[in-house]
Every structure is written in structure tokens, then in C-alpha cells.
Design a protein around this motif. Structure first.
Motif, mmCIF file in Angstrom:
data_model
loop_
_atom_site.group_PDB
_atom_site.id
_atom_site.type_symbol
_atom_site.label_atom_id
_atom_site.label_comp_id
_atom_site.label_asym_id
_atom_site.label_seq_id
_atom_site.Cartn_x
_atom_site.Cartn_y
_atom_site.Cartn_z
ATOM 1 N N PHE A 119 3.472 3.980 17.218
ATOM 2 C CA PHE A 119 3.634 5.308 16.631
ATOM 3 C C PHE A 119 2.299 6.046 16.550
ATOM 4 O O PHE A 119 2.235 7.261 16.758
ATOM 5 C CB PHE A 119 4.253 5.195 15.237
ATOM 6 N N GLU A 120 1.228 5.328 16.249
ATOM 7 C CA GLU A 120 -0.081 5.965 16.184
ATOM 8 C C GLU A 120 -0.511 6.493 17.553
ATOM 9 O O GLU A 120 -1.074 7.592 17.667
ATOM 10 C CB GLU A 120 -1.114 4.971 15.654
ATOM 11 N N LYS A 121 -0.248 5.716 18.603
ATOM 12 C CA LYS A 121 -0.592 6.162 19.959
ATOM 13 C C LYS A 121 0.245 7.366 20.362
ATOM 14 O O LYS A 121 -0.258 8.317 20.968
ATOM 15 C CB LYS A 121 -0.385 5.018 20.944
ATOM 16 N N ILE A 122 1.538 7.325 20.037
ATOM 17 C CA ILE A 122 2.415 8.458 20.369
ATOM 18 C C ILE A 122 1.967 9.713 19.615
ATOM 19 O O ILE A 122 1.898 10.810 20.188
ATOM 20 C CB ILE A 122 3.880 8.128 20.023
ATOM 21 N N SER A 123 1.647 9.550 18.331
ATOM 22 C CA SER A 123 1.209 10.679 17.520
ATOM 23 C C SER A 123 -0.075 11.282 18.064
ATOM 24 O O SER A 123 -0.235 12.503 18.116
ATOM 25 C CB SER A 123 1.008 10.234 16.066
ATOM 26 N N SER A 124 -1.002 10.417 18.490
ATOM 27 C CA SER A 124 -2.273 10.892 19.057
ATOM 28 C C SER A 124 -2.050 11.618 20.379
ATOM 29 O O SER A 124 -2.638 12.669 20.637
ATOM 30 C CB SER A 124 -3.227 9.716 19.253
ATOM 31 N N ALA A 125 -1.180 11.069 21.220
ATOM 32 C CA ALA A 125 -0.935 11.663 22.538
ATOM 33 C C ALA A 125 -0.206 13.006 22.426
ATOM 34 O O ALA A 125 -0.445 13.919 23.221
ATOM 35 C CB ALA A 125 -0.117 10.706 23.405
ATOM 36 N N LEU A 126 0.677 13.114 21.434
ATOM 37 C CA LEU A 126 1.482 14.325 21.284
ATOM 38 C C LEU A 126 0.894 15.311 20.280
ATOM 39 O O LEU A 126 1.562 16.268 19.891
ATOM 40 C CB LEU A 126 2.898 13.956 20.836
ATOM 41 N N SER A 127 -0.331 15.093 19.869
ATOM 42 C CA SER A 127 -0.932 15.903 18.813
ATOM 43 C C SER A 127 -0.869 17.412 19.075
ATOM 44 O O SER A 127 -0.455 18.175 18.191
ATOM 45 C CB SER A 127 -2.380 15.468 18.593
ATOM 46 N N PRO A 128 -1.249 17.912 20.266
ATOM 47 C CA PRO A 128 -1.152 19.366 20.494
ATOM 48 C C PRO A 128 0.289 19.883 20.406
ATOM 49 O O PRO A 128 0.544 20.938 19.816
ATOM 50 C CB PRO A 128 -1.705 19.536 21.920
ATOM 51 N N PHE A 129 1.217 19.118 20.990
ATOM 52 C CA PHE A 129 2.631 19.520 20.940
ATOM 53 C C PHE A 129 3.144 19.519 19.503
ATOM 54 O O PHE A 129 3.884 20.430 19.099
ATOM 55 C CB PHE A 129 3.462 18.569 21.795
ATOM 56 N N LEU A 130 2.761 18.503 18.727
ATOM 57 C CA LEU A 130 3.221 18.407 17.341
ATOM 58 C C LEU A 130 2.680 19.559 16.502
ATOM 59 O O LEU A 130 3.391 20.091 15.643
ATOM 60 C CB LEU A 130 2.796 17.065 16.742
ATOM 61 N N ARG A 131 1.434 19.954 16.755
ATOM 62 C CA ARG A 131 0.857 21.072 15.999
ATOM 63 C C ARG A 131 1.598 22.374 16.281
ATOM 64 O O ARG A 131 1.938 23.124 15.364
ATOM 65 C CB ARG A 131 -0.632 21.221 16.330
ATOM 66 N N SER A 132 1.836 22.633 17.561
ATOM 67 C CA SER A 132 2.540 23.874 17.911
ATOM 68 C C SER A 132 3.980 23.849 17.401
ATOM 69 O O SER A 132 4.494 24.859 16.901
ATOM 70 C CB SER A 132 2.518 24.082 19.425
ATOM 71 N N VAL A 149 7.004 11.962 8.439
ATOM 72 C CA VAL A 149 5.721 12.122 7.743
ATOM 73 C C VAL A 149 4.567 11.712 8.644
ATOM 74 O O VAL A 149 3.512 12.370 8.666
ATOM 75 C CB VAL A 149 5.717 11.292 6.441
ATOM 76 N N MET A 150 4.753 10.645 9.434
ATOM 77 C CA MET A 150 3.684 10.185 10.319
ATOM 78 C C MET A 150 3.322 11.253 11.350
ATOM 79 O O MET A 150 2.147 11.467 11.663
ATOM 80 C CB MET A 150 4.100 8.895 11.018
ATOM 81 N N PHE A 151 4.337 11.944 11.885
ATOM 82 C CA PHE A 151 4.084 12.933 12.924
ATOM 83 C C PHE A 151 3.708 14.310 12.373
ATOM 84 O O PHE A 151 2.918 15.028 12.983
ATOM 85 C CB PHE A 151 5.312 13.076 13.828
ATOM 86 N N PHE A 152 4.296 14.699 11.227
ATOM 87 C CA PHE A 152 4.130 16.071 10.741
ATOM 88 C C PHE A 152 3.495 16.169 9.358
ATOM 89 O O PHE A 152 3.282 17.283 8.872
ATOM 90 C CB PHE A 152 5.490 16.778 10.717
ATOM 91 N N GLY A 153 3.214 15.029 8.712
ATOM 92 C CA GLY A 153 2.625 15.066 7.392
ATOM 93 C C GLY A 153 3.652 15.418 6.323
ATOM 94 O O GLY A 153 4.807 15.713 6.614
ATOM 95 N N MET A 154 3.210 15.398 5.075
ATOM 96 C CA MET A 154 4.098 15.744 3.970
ATOM 97 C C MET A 154 4.397 17.237 3.984
ATOM 98 O O MET A 154 3.562 18.048 4.365
ATOM 99 C CB MET A 154 3.453 15.360 2.641
ATOM 100 N N GLY A 155 5.608 17.594 3.569
ATOM 101 C CA GLY A 155 5.934 19.004 3.463
ATOM 102 C C GLY A 155 7.267 19.355 4.073
ATOM 103 O O GLY A 155 8.049 18.488 4.479
ATOM 104 N N LYS A 156 7.526 20.645 4.153
ATOM 105 C CA LYS A 156 8.837 21.126 4.579
ATOM 106 C C LYS A 156 9.101 20.902 6.064
ATOM 107 O O LYS A 156 10.255 20.746 6.468
ATOM 108 C CB LYS A 156 8.977 22.609 4.239
#
Length: 279
Positions: free
Chosen positions: A16-29, A144-151
Motif C-alpha cells: 500500500f505504501e508503494k502504491i500510495s507513493s506511485a499514485l501520489s500525483p493522481f491522488l492529489r488531483s 485514510v492511507m491514500f487520502f488522509g483524514m477528512g471528508k
């Protein structure tokens, strides 16, 4: 003594950490888009005076269902205002509708594709089985791992949790259309997608609406659970009541949830019944 140990937990966390790191730009947008969607729904519901929302919702319910349900909608919303949970109720509606909208945008096309392809349907079926059997609280962890706490994380968890009924009932509704109707359309020269658009989808619409109903109910249920990761709304009131063992506060939050659940369920059920009559 023989000791057999597979560090599955560590492997999953590392994956999950590797996936989150690789998809970081996509997850932010994606996070920005989803946050904009939620805020737009909330602003739309909180901007007008409360009485305007009550009247507009009541008129919409009257048009879509019946005057009895419209009266219930007005009284129910008036109750949420009277017991000072209006903002929390609107926040819950915004999150539930946002989750439902995204679930349907993804789920209905997947259901249509699955109805047209046996191979795709066989691939999709175990995935949907897994999504429907996994405990709802587990959805909060990867969100939470991919998008953090919140809505945004709450919206993602809601979307994934609520999507399977939309996919399954869309597929079921289209596949249940009689072969004679499909053959008749083809005999008049309709192609595969024209037959789907003009024959199968209209006839399957009541079943698809049943999937929409289930999707809305599951989205509403998940918004309450998602209060644990910062979703806010009525779920947060229920969570605070559990933390402080405040029965009165829990009843207040529960009343708001009951009003929304009954209103959304009866409204979609009425629309589905009208479609069945016109079928």
C-alpha cells in the motif's frame, strides 16, 4: 518446535505504501476534485435560508412521490432545524449524495458492460463479492492511507461501499429483459448498442432504480461510520454521544439519520414504482 510465519501484514503495508507513493500525483488531483464536489453540495444546501430548502425539498418530493411524503419531508427537516442539527444534516446529505453520485457514475457503466460480456461479468463478480462481504470499517483504512483524514477519505470509502448494488442490479436488470424483445429489435435492424439504448435500458430502468435506492441507503449508512475519520455531519454527533455516553445526544443524531433514511428510501421507491407501472 517448527515455527511457520508469513509476514502478510508487513507485505500488505509495504504494498500500500508503494502504491500510495506511485499514485501520489493522481491522488492529489483526485482529492481536490472530490473535495470540490463535496463543498459544492454543502454550499448549495447551506447557502439559502433554511425555510427555502424545506419548501424546495418538499415540492421536489411532492413532484417525485406524494403529498404525504412531502409533508413528512417538511416536518422532518423542520425537526432537524428545531433540535439544532440542521448544519450536520446538510453535511450528511452532501456527503451521501456525493458518494452516491460517484458510485453511480462508475457503477452503472460497469453494470452495463457486465451485462454485455459474460467474461467481464465473471471477472467482476468475485470483486463485488469481496466488496460486499468485507466489514465496512475496513474500508476506512485504505481511504485514510491514500487520502488522509477528512471528508475526501470518507467520500472514497462511501463510494466503494455503496457501489456494488448499482453494478449488480444494473447487470441483472438488463440481463432480465426478455430475449424476444431483443430479437425483435434486432429484426428491425437495431445494432447491439442501439438495442441496449432503446430497448434494454428502458425496460431495465425499474431494476436499476432499485440499485440506486440500495446505493443511497448504503452511502447514508457509511457516512455515519465514516465519522470516525473526520466525515462530520450527523455521524459525528452519534460518535460524540458514544464517546461521552450521552444518550440524549445520540437520540438527537439518530433522529436526523432516521428522517434522511426514510425520506430518501421512500422517494426512490416511489420513483421506481412509477417506472414499474409505466413499464
Amino acid at each position: 518446535m517448527f515455527d511457520f510465519y508469513i509476514p502478510l501484514e508487513d507485505w500488505i503495508n509495504a504494498g500500500f505504501e508503494k502504491i500510495s507513493s506511485a499514485l501520489s500525483p493522481f491522488l492529489r488531483s483526485s482529492s481536490e476534485i472530490l473535495e470540490t464536489l463535496i463543498n459544492a453540495f454543502e454550499d448549495l444546501l447551506l447557502w439559502p435560508p433554511e425555510i427555502v430548502i424545506m419548501v424546495l425539498v418538499s415540492l421536489l418530493v411532492w413532484w417525485a412521490s406524494s403529498y404525504r411524503l412531502a409533508i413528512f419531508a417538511f416536518v422532518g427537516l423542520l425537526l432537524t432545524f428545531g433540535i439544532d442539527i440542521w448544519d450536520a444534516t446538510m453535511a450528511t446529505i452532501a456527503l451521501a449524495l456525493s458518494g452516491t453520485a460517484v458510485s453511480l457514475i462508475i457503477g452503472i457503466p460497469l453494470g452495463i458492460i457486465a451485462s454485455q460480456s459474460n467474461v467481464f461479468e465473471r471477472i467482476l463478480r468475485p470483486i463485488l463479492d469481496f466488496m460486499q462481504t468485507i466489514p465496512s470499517f475496513v474500508y476506512l483504512i485504505p481511504a485514510v492511507m491514500f487520502f488522509g483524514m477528512g471528508k475526501v477519505a470518507a467520500l472514497v470509502a462511501t463510494m466503494i461501499f455503496a457501489m456494488p448494488p448499482a453494478v449488480r442490479l444494473t447487470t441483472l436488470g438488463i440481463r432480465e429483459v426478455s430475449g424476444e424483445m431483443v430479437e425483435a429489435a434486432k429484426a428491425f435492424g437495431s445494432g447491439r448498442w442501439q438495442t441496449l439504448k432503446d430497448v434494454q435500458l428502458p425496460l431495465a430502468l425499474p431494476t436499476i432504480m432499485a440499485g440506486v435506492n440500495q446505493c443511497i441507503m448504503m452511502a447514508l449508512a457509511m457516512t455515519v461510520i465514516a465519522s470516525m475519520i473526520g466525515a462530520g455531519g450527523l455521524g459525528n454527533i452519534v460518535l460524540r454521544s458514544m464517546q461521552s455516553i450521552n444518550i440524549g445526544l445520540g437520540v438527537v443524531g439518530g433522529l436526523g439519520i432516521v428522517v434522511l433514511a426514510i425520506l430518501l428510501d421512500r422517494m426512490t421507491e416511489s420513483i421506481s414504482n412509477k417506472m414499474n407501472k409505466n413499464k
